[in-house]
Scaffold this motif. Structure first.
Motif, PDB file in Angstrom:
ATOM      1  N   ASP A   1      53.257 -39.526 -36.250  1.00  0.00           N
ATOM      2  CA  ASP A   1      52.825 -38.396 -37.084  1.00  0.00           C
ATOM      3  C   ASP A   1      52.026 -38.924 -38.274  1.00  0.00           C
TER       4      ASP A   1
ATOM      5  N   ASN B   1      49.591 -37.442 -33.988  1.00  0.00           N
ATOM      6  CA  ASN B   1      49.534 -36.020 -34.344  1.00  0.00           C
ATOM      7  C   ASN B   1      49.325 -35.879 -35.851  1.00  0.00           C
TER       8      ASN B   1
ATOM      9  N   ASP C   1      49.289 -28.209 -37.959  1.00  0.00           N
ATOM     10  CA  ASP C   1      49.576 -29.274 -36.991  1.00  0.00           C
ATOM     11  C   ASP C   1      48.385 -29.445 -36.065  1.00  0.00           C
TER      12      ASP C   1
ATOM     13  N   LYS D   1      49.507 -33.837 -39.366  1.00  0.00           N
ATOM     14  CA  LYS D   1      50.304 -32.797 -40.035  1.00  0.00           C
ATOM     15  C   LYS D   1      49.754 -32.640 -41.451  1.00  0.00           C
TER      16      LYS D   1
ATOM     17  N   GLY E   1      57.814 -37.491 -32.942  1.00  0.00           N
ATOM     18  CA  GLY E   1      57.988 -36.750 -31.699  1.00  0.00           C
ATOM     19  C   GLY E   1      59.375 -36.134 -31.806  1.00  0.00           C
TER      20      GLY E   1
ATOM     21  N   ASN F   1      56.878 -37.222 -24.528  1.00  0.00           N
ATOM     22  CA  ASN F   1      55.549 -37.251 -25.166  1.00  0.00           C
ATOM     23  C   ASN F   1      55.719 -37.502 -26.669  1.00  0.00           C
TER      24      ASN F   1
HETATM   25  O1  LIG Z   1      53.516 -31.543 -29.239  1.00  0.00           O
HETATM   26  P1  LIG Z   1      55.027 -31.355 -29.243  1.00  0.00           P
HETATM   27  O2  LIG Z   1      55.701 -32.400 -28.421  1.00  0.00           O
HETATM   28  O3  LIG Z   1      55.456 -29.960 -28.932  1.00  0.00           O
HETATM   29  O4  LIG Z   1      55.509 -31.555 -30.753  1.00  0.00           O
HETATM   30  C1  LIG Z   1      55.319 -32.809 -31.355  1.00  0.00           C
HETATM   31  C2  LIG Z   1      55.657 -32.721 -32.825  1.00  0.00           C
HETATM   32  O5  LIG Z   1      54.837 -31.773 -33.507  1.00  0.00           O
HETATM   33  O6  LIG Z   1      57.009 -32.319 -32.975  1.00  0.00           O
HETATM   34  C3  LIG Z   1      57.608 -32.980 -34.077  1.00  0.00           C
HETATM   35  C4  LIG Z   1      58.100 -31.986 -35.077  1.00  0.00           C
HETATM   36  O7  LIG Z   1      59.031 -31.132 -34.501  1.00  0.00           O
HETATM   37  C5  LIG Z   1      56.554 -33.929 -34.612  1.00  0.00           C
HETATM   38  O8  LIG Z   1      57.132 -35.141 -35.001  1.00  0.00           O
HETATM   39  C6  LIG Z   1      55.565 -34.086 -33.499  1.00  0.00           C
HETATM   40  O9  LIG Z   1      54.276 -34.436 -33.888  1.00  0.00           O
END
Ligand SMILES: O=P(O)(O)OC[C@@]1(O)O[C@H](CO)[C@@H](O)[C@@H]1O
Ligand SMILES: Nc1ncnc2c1ncn2[C@@H]1O[C@H](COP(=O)(O)OP(=O)(O)OP(=O)(O)O)[C@@H](O)[C@H]1O
Length: 311
Positions: A14, A92, A104, A94, A39, A10
């Motif tokens: 970012d 996502n 997040d 940040k 990711g 997944n």
């Molecule tokens: O939603 P998940 O898969 O748990 O986390 C995804 C994530 O927050 O992890 C990375 C930082 O560790 C980011 O690059 C990404 O957006």
């Protein structure tokens, strides 16, 4: 140089936004913003490639916005083994504030069909002569924790050390499938055991319980308080020096990649943990992953305190 597969089931783009202070419900003006191929698995891939390993990145990528990832893999020197799926890879958000607070907002991800998973399994079966596999991040809709466990078991059956960084039900199912290492933070370890871990003694007991259930290595990250590494026959603790926090977003991924780099390089556990801790402390000083080529990296490493935890 070793050959490592990173698996991002997944992945995410970012959208990093730097603000002085977030005012919810108001119009906020960012100091800067950036969109980066990321990711957890891809962040690990990026760090390992910087350490000159041959990195193969796989998982699922939405075909509607795959160009940013393709550019990034080419810039990082990472081989693209992603299966393309219909739709878009999630974005996502940040939000990093001046005081170091990060908010997040992670999307669910594109839905994966059974044909996509079959294509991934075929792709992984064709990849040979790997030295290690990292599986990192959450599961997209359509992939169950049990399917993750099957993937891990199949890779472990090929005698491949699988390093797992996930959360919730995926971490629980994945942990039972026999990875060589898991990298939970405190909350993830508590979720994994289904109980609150209120102090250090409880954290240590919990990590040892997971080991007892069949995972040789638990790399427990504790944010600014550092790391505990439980391995077969002992445990070490590292404390990073105080650094100015810009964004903690890739710190855990950098820690895992730094530890894998040390293992693959045949370093002692103490040297490995020192390097990984310093690299992750460097990551929080910037937006993005940690870098070992920063000017003061040797001083940062030297300032990491390592101690043995009592048996
Ligand atoms: O939603 P998940 O898969 O748990 O986390 C995804 C994530 O927050 O992890 C990375 C930082 O560790 C980011 O690059 C990404 O957006
Ligand atoms: N404030 C800090 N100062 C120095 N080092 C830090 C700080 N925060 C984190 N680190 C380093 O980064 C490592 C990983 O951080 P953390 O435990 O927050 O990971 P995480 O929860 O997996 O984070 P993420 O999923 O956001 O990458 C820590 O073990 C530590 O070595």
């Amino acid at each position: 140089m070793r050959r490592v597969l990173t698996l991002s089931l997944n992945p995410a783009l970012d959208l990093g936004i730097r603000l002085s202070t977030l005012a919810p419900g108001e119009v906020n003006r960012a100091l800067e913003s950036s969109l980066t191929a990321a990711g957890k698995g891809n962040n690990v891939a990026r760090v390992l490639a910087m350490q000159s390993h041959e990195v193969l990145a796989s998982g699922f990528l939405g075909s509607d916005n795959s160009a940013a990832f393709e550019r990034a893999f080419s810039d990082w020197g990472v081989a693209d083994h992603f299966v393309r799926v219909a739709g878009e890879t999630r974005i996502n958000v940040k939000l990093s504030e001046a005081d170091g607070r990060v908010t997040d907002i992670n999307g669910p991800g594109a839905r994966i069909g059974s044909a996509d998973l079959e294509a991934l399994v075929r792709r992984l079966d064709a990849l040979e002569e790997l030295d290690a596999v990292v599986i990192a991040g959450s599961l997209p809709p359509g992939i169950s924790p049990e399917q993750l466990a099957e993937l891990i078991a199949a890779l472990a059956a090929r005698q491949l050390p699988v390093w797992l960084d996930s959360s919730g039900a995926a971490l629980v199912a994945g942990t039972a499938a026999g990875p060589a290492l898991i990298k939970p933070n405190e909350d993830e370890l508590a979720q994994c055991l289904g109980r609150e871990l209120t102090d250090e003694a409880a954290l240590i007991a919990a990590a040892r319980e997971v080991q007892h259930d069949g995972v040789d290595n638990v790399l427990l990250s504790l944010g600014g308080d550092g790391v505990m590494w439980f391995f077969d026959g002992g445990a070490l603790r590292a404390r990073p020096p105080k650094v100015e926090v810009v964004s903690t977003v890739c710190a855990g991924d950098t820690l895992l990649a730094g530890a894998l780099h040390g293992e693959l390089s045949g370093w002692s556990r103490a040297d490995t943990l020192r390097f990984a801790t310093a690299l992750s402390a460097d990551a929080v000083r910037r937006i993005g992953v940690g870098r070992a080529d920063s000017e003061d990296f040797a001083a940062l490493s030297a300032a990491v305190e390592i101690e043995e935890l009592p048996a």
